[in-house]
Design an enzyme around this catalytic site. Structure first.
Site, PDB file in Angstrom:
ATOM      1  N   ASP A 179       0.828  -1.211   0.000  1.00  0.00           N
ATOM      2  CA  ASP A 179       0.000   0.000   0.000  1.00  0.00           C
ATOM      3  C   ASP A 179       0.868   1.269   0.000  1.00  0.00           C
ATOM      4  O   ASP A 179       2.103   1.184  -0.035  1.00  0.00           O
ATOM      5  CB  ASP A 179      -0.919  -0.062   1.238  1.00  0.00           C
ATOM      6  CG  ASP A 179      -2.293   0.513   0.975  1.00  0.00           C
ATOM      7  OD1 ASP A 179      -2.430   1.319   0.053  1.00  0.00           O
ATOM      8  OD2 ASP A 179      -3.232   0.155   1.722  1.00  0.00           O
ATOM      9  N   GLU A 214      -0.648   1.716  -5.250  1.00  0.00           N
ATOM     10  CA  GLU A 214      -0.453   3.172  -5.082  1.00  0.00           C
ATOM     11  C   GLU A 214      -1.649   3.939  -5.644  1.00  0.00           C
ATOM     12  O   GLU A 214      -1.558   5.130  -5.908  1.00  0.00           O
ATOM     13  CB  GLU A 214       0.907   3.629  -5.635  1.00  0.00           C
ATOM     14  CG  GLU A 214       1.208   3.284  -7.097  1.00  0.00           C
ATOM     15  CD  GLU A 214       0.638   4.283  -8.081  1.00  0.00           C
ATOM     16  OE1 GLU A 214      -0.594   4.243  -8.289  1.00  0.00           O
ATOM     17  OE2 GLU A 214       1.401   5.068  -8.674  1.00  0.00           O
ATOM     18  N   TRP A 215      -2.767   3.224  -5.812  1.00  0.00           N
ATOM     19  CA  TRP A 215      -4.085   3.800  -6.145  1.00  0.00           C
ATOM     20  C   TRP A 215      -4.117   4.549  -7.485  1.00  0.00           C
ATOM     21  O   TRP A 215      -4.943   5.448  -7.690  1.00  0.00           O
ATOM     22  CB  TRP A 215      -4.557   4.762  -5.034  1.00  0.00           C
ATOM     23  CG  TRP A 215      -4.320   4.271  -3.650  1.00  0.00           C
ATOM     24  CD1 TRP A 215      -4.693   3.055  -3.141  1.00  0.00           C
ATOM     25  CD2 TRP A 215      -3.655   4.967  -2.577  1.00  0.00           C
ATOM     26  NE1 TRP A 215      -4.302   2.962  -1.831  1.00  0.00           N
ATOM     27  CE2 TRP A 215      -3.668   4.116  -1.458  1.00  0.00           C
ATOM     28  CE3 TRP A 215      -3.061   6.225  -2.460  1.00  0.00           C
ATOM     29  CZ2 TRP A 215      -3.091   4.480  -0.227  1.00  0.00           C
ATOM     30  CZ3 TRP A 215      -2.498   6.599  -1.235  1.00  0.00           C
ATOM     31  CH2 TRP A 215      -2.518   5.725  -0.155  1.00  0.00           C
ATOM     32  N   GLY A 216      -3.193   4.223  -8.381  1.00  0.00           N
ATOM     33  CA  GLY A 216      -3.195   4.879  -9.690  1.00  0.00           C
ATOM     34  C   GLY A 216      -2.600   6.278  -9.659  1.00  0.00           C
ATOM     35  O   GLY A 216      -2.674   7.006 -10.650  1.00  0.00           O
ATOM     36  N   ASP A 236     -10.078   3.221  -3.614  1.00  0.00           N
ATOM     37  CA  ASP A 236     -10.785   2.038  -3.094  1.00  0.00           C
ATOM     38  C   ASP A 236     -12.195   1.881  -3.664  1.00  0.00           C
ATOM     39  O   ASP A 236     -12.921   2.854  -3.843  1.00  0.00           O
ATOM     40  CB  ASP A 236     -10.901   2.119  -1.568  1.00  0.00           C
ATOM     41  CG  ASP A 236      -9.546   1.952  -0.896  1.00  0.00           C
ATOM     42  OD1 ASP A 236      -8.529   1.916  -1.607  1.00  0.00           O
ATOM     43  OD2 ASP A 236      -9.526   1.852   0.339  1.00  0.00           O
TER      44      ASP A 236
END
Ligand code: GLA
Length: 447
Positions: A179, A214-216, A236
């Site tokens: 994460d 890394e959530w884009g 998320d």
């Protein structure tokens, strides 16, 4: 969020490199167009090389604790029960393998800097749990963070990569989700590269699937293929139509970058969670399979209602996800809804009817007609415009992968009524008896 269109990105990089290669290789003004062409194709076909750890040749399938159980609900008994349920429900037989612990399995580091499991949640320790999971023929995954703390405030991995991987190796961990919280603003590439390097040098040589999360933030599709086996392209997910469709649209931009060894990850599955319609959840599962997304179930496997089981165990749709060609399906066209008002035809302002498709092995095609509106509508996919089939008269045999029935042989196009927030999902296969007399073809279905 501004996102660079991958094609534009390739072209921009291509033009710059072309310019440099052109100057270095042949500075003369008489440079031929073919040398330009070959430089150009060199740039275009040169993808970021894959993280060659032999894993993720098809998207990973399994379960993760976060979506349903979060931090509070995670513990040893739960994980063991889920693992048993994975086998007993038959989900194992359909390909689901990983049992992944998300945030909150860890509590602190000891004085030597080694990570300690939370013994209130895991009284028998992670080593024992991993052994139990493995003894059942399943794979075992853990979660950490490329920062000083995880998102739930547990110790992160940054600065301790070697120590952590030593433990993962000892526990025979198969999968690491990494994460991006509490990262102190340190360069993202550097932080993920450090964990890549550690994972790449385990003492045992045992490979570990590396899932970047890394959530884009920095368009990971463009660079993460050499670092890991999948990369989150989005924030998320939550169990709702709006969230799922938003993530679908973001993930779709990166379709060209997915392939064996490295996948776009629009987050884990929410089938069986929350309060959205069965139709919507079926659409979610269909799109995740078509987009070659990791299939990590996020529901409570100890108690799966039959209608939810029917979704996650649809082996025909799972086969799209696991197709060895590994090509991510993507949106081919969008159409406005046409309504009749006062005997006049009017169009909706946005395009809510969509055609999605993806190539499969042996010339087969996965086709999804997606209705984003809240009313039933017909949607048409055409061979030449939507499916890249050059010969519009090519006969294709069509099978409904939700009803599990062959529905006929078609040419030129396929049209179907699609329920609101629903999909018509069919598989097209080249009709083998093309030379045969047309008597063998169901005539009414040839358009
Ligand atoms: C982030 C991730 C989620 C989950 C939580 C855990 O929000 O994106 O998938 O792992 O952290 O804290």
């Amino acid at each position: 969020m501004f996102v660079v269109n991958p094609f534009v990105y390739f072209v921009k990089v291509g033009v710059v490199i072309l310019f440099l290669v052109g100057i270095l290789q042949d500075p003369s003004p008489s440079s031929t167009s073919s040398s330009w062409t070959s430089s150009f194709s060199f740039v275009l076909v040169q993808p970021v090389s894959a993280y060659d750890n032999g894993l993720g040749l098809t998207p990973p399938m399994g379960w993760n604790s976060w979506n349903q159980f979060g931090c509070e609900g995670l513990n040893e008994d739960l994980v063991q029960d889920i693992a048993h349920a994975m086998i007993e429900t038959g989900l194992y037989d359909m390909g689901y393998r990983y049992i992944n612990l998300d945030d909150c399995w860890q509590t602190k580091r000891n004085s030597s800097g080694f990570i300690q499991e939370d013994i209130t949640k895991f009284p028998n320790g992670i080593a024992k749990l991993a052994e139990t999971i493995h003894s059942m023929g399943l794979l075992f995954g853990l979660y950490s963070d490329a920062g000083i703390k995880t998102c739930a405030g547990r110790p992160g991995g940054y600065g301790y990569e070697q120590n952590d991987v030593m433990m993962y190796d000892e526990w025979k961990v198969d999968y690491l989700k990494y994460d991006n919280c509490y990262n102190l603003g340190i360069n993202l590439h550097q932080r993920y590269q450090r964990m890549h390097d550690a994972l790449n040098s385990t003492a045992s040589g045992r490979p570990i699937y590396f899932s970047l999360c890394e959530w884009g933030d920095d368009n990971p599709a463009t660079w993460a293929r050499s670092i890991g086996n999948s990369w989150r392209t989005t924030q998320d997910i939550s169990p709702s139509w709006e969230s799922m469709m938003k993530l679908t649209d973001i993930n779709n931009q990166w379709w060209e970058y997915a392939g064996p060894g490295g996948w776009n990850d629009p987050d884990m599955l929410e089938v069986g969670n929350g309060d959205w319609t069965l139709q919507e959840q079926r659409t979610h599962f269909t799109l995740w399979c078509l987009m070659k997304s990791p299939l990590l179930l996020g529901n409570d496997l100890r108690n799966i209602p039959d209608d939810i089981m029917a979704i996650i165990s649809n082996t025909e749709v799972i086969a799209w996800n696991q197709d060895p060609l590994g090509k991510q399906g993507y949106r081919r066209s969008q159409h406005k809804v046409v309504m009749t008002k006062d005997q006049e035809e009017i169009e909706s302002s946005s395009s809510l009817l969509e055609v999605w498709a993806g190539d499969l092995v042996d010339g087969k095609i996965a086709l999804v007609l997606l209705n984003r509106s809240d009313k039933e509508h017909t949607i048409t996919a055409t061979w030449t415009e939507d499916l890249n089939i050059l010969d519009e008269n090519k006969k294709m045999s069509i099978r409904d992968v939700w009803m599990h029935t062959d529905i006929g042989i078609y040419q030129q196009s396929f049209t179907s009524l699609v329920p609101p927030h629903g999909v018509m999902a069919v598989e097209l296969s080249p009709w083998k008896n093309d030379d045969d007399d047309d008597d063998n073809v169901v005539p009414t279905l040839i358009e």
